[in-house]
Design an enzyme around this catalytic site. Sequence first.
Site, PDB file in Angstrom:
ATOM      1  N   TYR A  92      70.422  45.130  56.043  1.00 30.97           N
ATOM      2  CA  TYR A  92      70.899  46.509  56.107  1.00 30.97           C
ATOM      3  C   TYR A  92      71.858  46.727  57.273  1.00 30.97           C
ATOM      4  O   TYR A  92      71.557  46.385  58.421  1.00 30.97           O
ATOM      5  CB  TYR A  92      69.685  47.428  56.268  1.00 30.97           C
ATOM      6  CG  TYR A  92      69.913  48.881  55.963  1.00 30.97           C
ATOM      7  CD1 TYR A  92      69.997  49.334  54.653  1.00 30.97           C
ATOM      8  CD2 TYR A  92      69.993  49.821  56.992  1.00 30.97           C
ATOM      9  CE1 TYR A  92      70.159  50.684  54.375  1.00 30.97           C
ATOM     10  CE2 TYR A  92      70.150  51.171  56.724  1.00 30.97           C
ATOM     11  CZ  TYR A  92      70.242  51.598  55.403  1.00 30.97           C
ATOM     12  OH  TYR A  92      70.386  52.945  55.130  1.00 30.97           O
ATOM     13  N   SER A 186      65.242  41.079  54.088  1.00 32.24           N
ATOM     14  CA  SER A 186      65.199  42.530  54.210  1.00 32.24           C
ATOM     15  C   SER A 186      65.997  43.166  53.065  1.00 32.24           C
ATOM     16  O   SER A 186      65.648  42.980  51.906  1.00 32.24           O
ATOM     17  CB  SER A 186      65.698  42.959  55.589  1.00 32.24           C
ATOM     18  OG  SER A 186      65.436  44.314  55.823  1.00 32.24           O
ATOM     19  N   GLN A 187      67.067  43.910  53.358  1.00 30.77           N
ATOM     20  CA  GLN A 187      67.885  44.436  52.268  1.00 30.77           C
ATOM     21  C   GLN A 187      68.346  43.302  51.354  1.00 30.77           C
ATOM     22  O   GLN A 187      68.333  43.428  50.129  1.00 30.77           O
ATOM     23  CB  GLN A 187      69.108  45.171  52.820  1.00 30.77           C
ATOM     24  CG  GLN A 187      70.077  45.635  51.727  1.00 30.77           C
ATOM     25  CD  GLN A 187      71.322  46.270  52.292  1.00 30.77           C
ATOM     26  OE1 GLN A 187      71.465  47.481  52.270  1.00 30.77           O
ATOM     27  NE2 GLN A 187      72.247  45.464  52.807  1.00 30.77           N
ATOM     28  N   ASP A 272      54.783  44.229  60.045  1.00 29.66           N
ATOM     29  CA  ASP A 272      56.122  44.710  59.690  1.00 29.66           C
ATOM     30  C   ASP A 272      56.047  46.189  59.328  1.00 29.66           C
ATOM     31  O   ASP A 272      55.588  46.557  58.252  1.00 29.66           O
ATOM     32  CB  ASP A 272      56.665  43.893  58.516  1.00 29.66           C
ATOM     33  CG  ASP A 272      58.119  44.200  58.200  1.00 29.66           C
ATOM     34  OD1 ASP A 272      58.649  45.204  58.715  1.00 29.66           O
ATOM     35  OD2 ASP A 272      58.715  43.436  57.421  1.00 29.66           O
ATOM     36  N   HIS A 302      59.281  42.844  61.674  1.00 30.53           N
ATOM     37  CA  HIS A 302      60.278  42.652  60.612  1.00 30.53           C
ATOM     38  C   HIS A 302      61.133  41.402  60.802  1.00 30.53           C
ATOM     39  O   HIS A 302      61.872  41.022  59.904  1.00 30.53           O
ATOM     40  CB  HIS A 302      61.161  43.898  60.500  1.00 30.53           C
ATOM     41  CG  HIS A 302      61.971  43.948  59.254  1.00 30.53           C
ATOM     42  ND1 HIS A 302      61.422  43.774  57.989  1.00 30.53           N
ATOM     43  CD2 HIS A 302      63.307  44.124  59.052  1.00 30.53           C
ATOM     44  CE1 HIS A 302      62.373  43.860  57.071  1.00 30.53           C
ATOM     45  NE2 HIS A 302      63.517  44.069  57.696  1.00 30.53           N
TER      46      HIS A 302
END
Length: 323
Positions: A92, A186-187, A272, A302
Amino acid sequence: MALFDLPPDQLRDYRSRSEEPEDFETFWADTLAETRRHDLDARFEPVTTPLTTLDVFDVTFAGFGGHPVKGWLVLPAGTSRPLPVVVEYLGYGGGRGLPHTHLLWGSAGFAHFVMDTRGQGGGWGGGDTPDPVGSASAYPGFLTRGIEDPHDFYYRRVFTDAVRAVEAARSHPLVDATRTAAVGTSQGGGITLAVGGLVPDLAAVAPDVPFLCDFPRAITLSDRTPYREVANYLKTYRGRTAQVARTLSYFDGVHFASRGRAPALFSAALEDRTCPPSTVFGAYNAYAGRDRTIEVYDFNDHEGGGPFQEAVRLSWLPARLTS
């Protein structure tokens, strides 16, 4: 930071309550058909770099709406035969950055295709792909852009770009289209799950600590951005919760996971707070493919496994791409 989500033994049995819209299949079939009316127009321009062991190409292809999307293709220097390809999606706020930041997969002997994420890059890396589509009012960030309607939602464009990135990578003569993997963190992990559900013939997917999963739980459990963007939007636009939930249901990694068939390597981190472990397990437990595994990092936030997870990928993925 202590554990805050479900106990580890309950995560293995957790099932998301995200409800799939009845027209999910039609929505995505129509979206991809609409974009494929535009010529892919994949172009690969050689780039001169100081990297002596890798060859780099500046890539442009037509994504959602025919909009130009950038990327990098990185190959072992002097490659003369088609190689399996790792298509990577980014986290992100980040962009494709500079070629020398993408050394791992080419150094391991694979073709490596990195997709720039439209409109992003201001947070880190630097991006080169604008998003020419505007939206109605949104909370700062990307997660609420166009959230009033699934057809206008930002991630409809991103997920479509991601499918076209696979098609662009496969169009290069030094890529073996039959051996394609999608990876991301993640993203990028959430985008990877979407691609795994929309592209039926991938050889492998590896979503690490994936974002964009199990929205009903994520937006009420995580107190961090990006999920917090939705809560902050609804704090201002009262009464739109059902409308927003409907939009998000078309983009939930849980529903893409239920269509994924390729061998899959997930990862989750139990501390996370950005992508809570239960949301990751919501997608993992819904995954349809039989060859699936998940690495769990007990005391990590994370950052997940970081370089340790990269090492796991490097030992797991070759068997899926070189056989």
